[in-house]
Design a protein around this motif. Structure first.
Motif, PDB file in Angstrom:
ATOM      1  N   VAL A  67      -6.647  -9.528  -1.678  1.00 14.17           N
ATOM      2  CA  VAL A  67      -6.190  -9.738  -3.058  1.00 14.17           C
ATOM      3  C   VAL A  67      -6.449  -8.492  -3.910  1.00 14.17           C
ATOM      4  CG1 VAL A  67      -6.573 -12.199  -2.802  1.00 14.17           C
ATOM      5  CG2 VAL A  67      -8.351 -10.791  -3.852  1.00 14.17           C
ATOM      6  N   THR A  68      -5.627  -8.324  -4.955  1.00 14.98           N
ATOM      7  CA  THR A  68      -5.715  -7.104  -5.776  1.00 14.98           C
ATOM      8  C   THR A  68      -5.475  -7.388  -7.259  1.00 14.98           C
ATOM      9  OG1 THR A  68      -3.378  -6.669  -5.321  1.00 14.98           O
ATOM     10  CG2 THR A  68      -4.963  -5.588  -3.896  1.00 14.98           C
ATOM     11  N   GLY A  69      -5.962  -8.527  -7.742  1.00 19.28           N
ATOM     12  CA  GLY A  69      -5.747  -8.856  -9.156  1.00 19.28           C
ATOM     13  C   GLY A  69      -6.739  -8.173 -10.075  1.00 19.28           C
TER      14      GLY A  69
ATOM     15  N   PHE B 171      -4.597 -13.096  -6.448  1.00 20.41           N
ATOM     16  CA  PHE B 171      -3.582 -12.362  -7.220  1.00 20.41           C
ATOM     17  C   PHE B 171      -3.229 -11.113  -6.426  1.00 20.41           C
ATOM     18  CE2 PHE B 171      -6.127 -14.372 -10.605  1.00 20.41           C
ATOM     19  CZ  PHE B 171      -5.145 -14.929 -11.408  1.00 20.41           C
ATOM     20  N   TRP B 172      -1.986 -10.688  -6.543  1.00 22.37           N
ATOM     21  CA  TRP B 172      -1.568  -9.433  -5.894  1.00 22.37           C
ATOM     22  C   TRP B 172      -0.748  -8.613  -6.891  1.00 22.37           C
ATOM     23  CZ3 TRP B 172      -1.243 -14.264  -3.720  1.00 22.37           C
ATOM     24  CH2 TRP B 172      -2.089 -14.484  -2.623  1.00 22.37           C
ATOM     25  N   LYS B 173      -1.087  -7.300  -6.959  1.00 23.47           N
ATOM     26  CA  LYS B 173      -0.400  -6.380  -7.878  1.00 23.47           C
ATOM     27  C   LYS B 173       0.571  -5.499  -7.101  1.00 23.47           C
ATOM     28  CE  LYS B 173      -3.854  -5.128 -11.350  1.00 23.47           C
ATOM     29  NZ  LYS B 173      -5.199  -4.903 -10.829  1.00 23.47           N
ATOM     30  N   LYS B 174       1.720  -5.295  -7.713  1.00 24.90           N
ATOM     31  CA  LYS B 174       2.667  -4.328  -7.176  1.00 24.90           C
ATOM     32  C   LYS B 174       2.902  -3.286  -8.262  1.00 24.90           C
ATOM     33  CE  LYS B 174       6.799  -4.963  -4.571  1.00 24.90           C
ATOM     34  NZ  LYS B 174       8.071  -5.688  -4.484  1.00 24.90           N
TER      35      LYS B 174
ATOM     36  N   TRP C 292       3.038  -2.376  -3.128  1.00 25.23           N
ATOM     37  CA  TRP C 292       1.896  -3.283  -3.279  1.00 25.23           C
ATOM     38  C   TRP C 292       0.615  -2.466  -3.310  1.00 25.23           C
ATOM     39  CZ3 TRP C 292       2.679  -8.105  -4.730  1.00 25.23           C
ATOM     40  CH2 TRP C 292       3.924  -8.670  -4.486  1.00 25.23           C
ATOM     41  N   VAL C 293      -0.285  -2.841  -4.203  1.00 22.83           N
ATOM     42  CA  VAL C 293      -1.562  -2.145  -4.348  1.00 22.83           C
ATOM     43  C   VAL C 293      -2.462  -2.511  -3.167  1.00 22.83           C
ATOM     44  CG1 VAL C 293      -3.647  -2.050  -5.797  1.00 22.83           C
ATOM     45  CG2 VAL C 293      -1.369  -2.044  -6.859  1.00 22.83           C
ATOM     46  N   GLU C 294      -3.205  -1.502  -2.673  1.00 23.17           N
ATOM     47  CA  GLU C 294      -4.160  -1.728  -1.583  1.00 23.17           C
ATOM     48  C   GLU C 294      -5.478  -2.243  -2.148  1.00 23.17           C
ATOM     49  OE1 GLU C 294      -3.814  -1.268   1.717  1.00 23.17           O
ATOM     50  OE2 GLU C 294      -1.715  -0.659   1.526  1.00 23.17           O
TER      51      GLU C 294
ATOM     52  N   PHE D 147       3.946  -5.627 -11.260  1.00 18.89           N
ATOM     53  CA  PHE D 147       4.377  -7.004 -11.034  1.00 18.89           C
ATOM     54  C   PHE D 147       3.192  -7.746 -10.437  1.00 18.89           C
ATOM     55  CE2 PHE D 147       5.957 -10.276  -8.110  1.00 18.89           C
ATOM     56  CZ  PHE D 147       6.643 -11.063  -9.009  1.00 18.89           C
ATOM     57  N   LEU D 148       2.878  -8.902 -10.996  1.00 15.68           N
ATOM     58  CA  LEU D 148       1.722  -9.670 -10.525  1.00 15.68           C
ATOM     59  C   LEU D 148       2.144 -11.012  -9.964  1.00 15.68           C
ATOM     60  CD1 LEU D 148      -0.788  -8.550 -13.107  1.00 15.68           C
ATOM     61  CD2 LEU D 148      -1.521  -9.336 -10.869  1.00 15.68           C
ATOM     62  N   GLU D 149       1.710 -11.243  -8.713  1.00 17.64           N
ATOM     63  CA  GLU D 149       2.004 -12.503  -8.022  1.00 17.64           C
ATOM     64  C   GLU D 149       0.700 -13.273  -7.841  1.00 17.64           C
ATOM     65  OE1 GLU D 149       4.573 -11.948  -4.654  1.00 17.64           O
ATOM     66  OE2 GLU D 149       3.630 -13.548  -3.506  1.00 17.64           O
TER      67      GLU D 149
END
Lengths: 82, 155
Positions: free
Chosen positions: A79-81, B128-131, B140-142, B55-57
């Motif tokens: 995850v990367t939030g 959460f995942w950031k692009k 996509w952010v590592e 972009f946040l998923e």
């Protein structure tokens, strides 16, 4: 069973969600992963990532976690939030 | 049994730090001695230079559940009056607010520590995942070892 994919994995597989009506003998999350990997590309390489995470019923789990047909599984990258 | 505290909101809309601060301030008027707030913003450098937006998923349902677990851990560790966590999802632009953590407590040490703890765990445990969006496309952010190390130091 519902299986969800997120972020880069969702894009690589071009799949957000799928529904399974039977487990085909799978007992653990790892068994499900193995069955998905036998589909060929892009499944075999995308699902082979070192740091693939798995959740069962929305809790972080591991490949040894036991599963039933009523469970919700998800596979996703770290995850990367925030 | 301890009562779960905390307000969690996952939303596309922006938020007002002043409104969130006031909400925390008036919720426990006689008990609050300190409120600590953190906000995270979209900046133009990350894994790439020249970032124009994010972009946040997220994994709806699991996100709220995992944030509540983090708040519960913080409330078990420090004496807290209230906690608010807001995280935005969808398309965000440069300098947009991404995340808010607000903690009220009788004492500043508890508020400071809990706010940092919640933010550190959010970065490594909440789904959460950031692009990053930039001129050459979207990536996509590592996940970062430095973030995992910050979380480890609390255990």
């Amino acid at each position: 069973m519902k299986i969800l994919f997120f972020a880069s994995l969702r894009e690589q597989l071009n799949t957000e969600e799928e529904q399974w009506e039977e487990l085909n003998g799978a007992l653990t999350a790892g068994d499900i992963l193995s069955q998905l990997q036998t589909r060929g590309e892009p499944w075999s390489s995308s699902l082979n990532a070192d740091r693939l995470l798995v959740s069962v019923n929305q809790e972080i789990s591991n490949l040894k976690t036991k599963i039933t047909i009523d469970d919700e599984l998800a596979f996703f990258p770290p995850v990367t939030g925030g | 049994m301890p009562v779960n505290i905390g307000t969690i909101r996952i939303q596309e809309a922006d938020f007002s730090i002043d409104e969130e601060y006031q909400r925390l301030r008036v919720a426990h008027p006689a008990q609050n001695g300190a409120i600590c707030t953190f906000s995270g913003l979209v900046r133009e450098f990350g894994d790439n230079e020249g970032v124009t937006g994010l972009f946040l998923e997220h994994y709806s349902g699991m996100t709220e559940h995992s944030l509540q677990l983090i708040i519960d851990q913080a409330a078990a560790r420090w004496k807290l009056n209230d906690v608010t966590v807001i995280h935005r999802v969808g398309q965000l632009n440069l300098s947009d607010q991404i995340v808010f953590v607000g903690v009220s407590s009788a004492h500043r040490a508890d508020a400071f520590a809990a706010c940092e703890f919640i933010m550190d765990y959010l970065k490594t445990d909440a789904p959460f995942w950031k692009k990053e969006c930039h001129d050459q496309g979207d990536e996509w952010v590592e996940a970062k070892e430095s973030d995992r190390n910050r979380t480890k130091k609390w255990s």
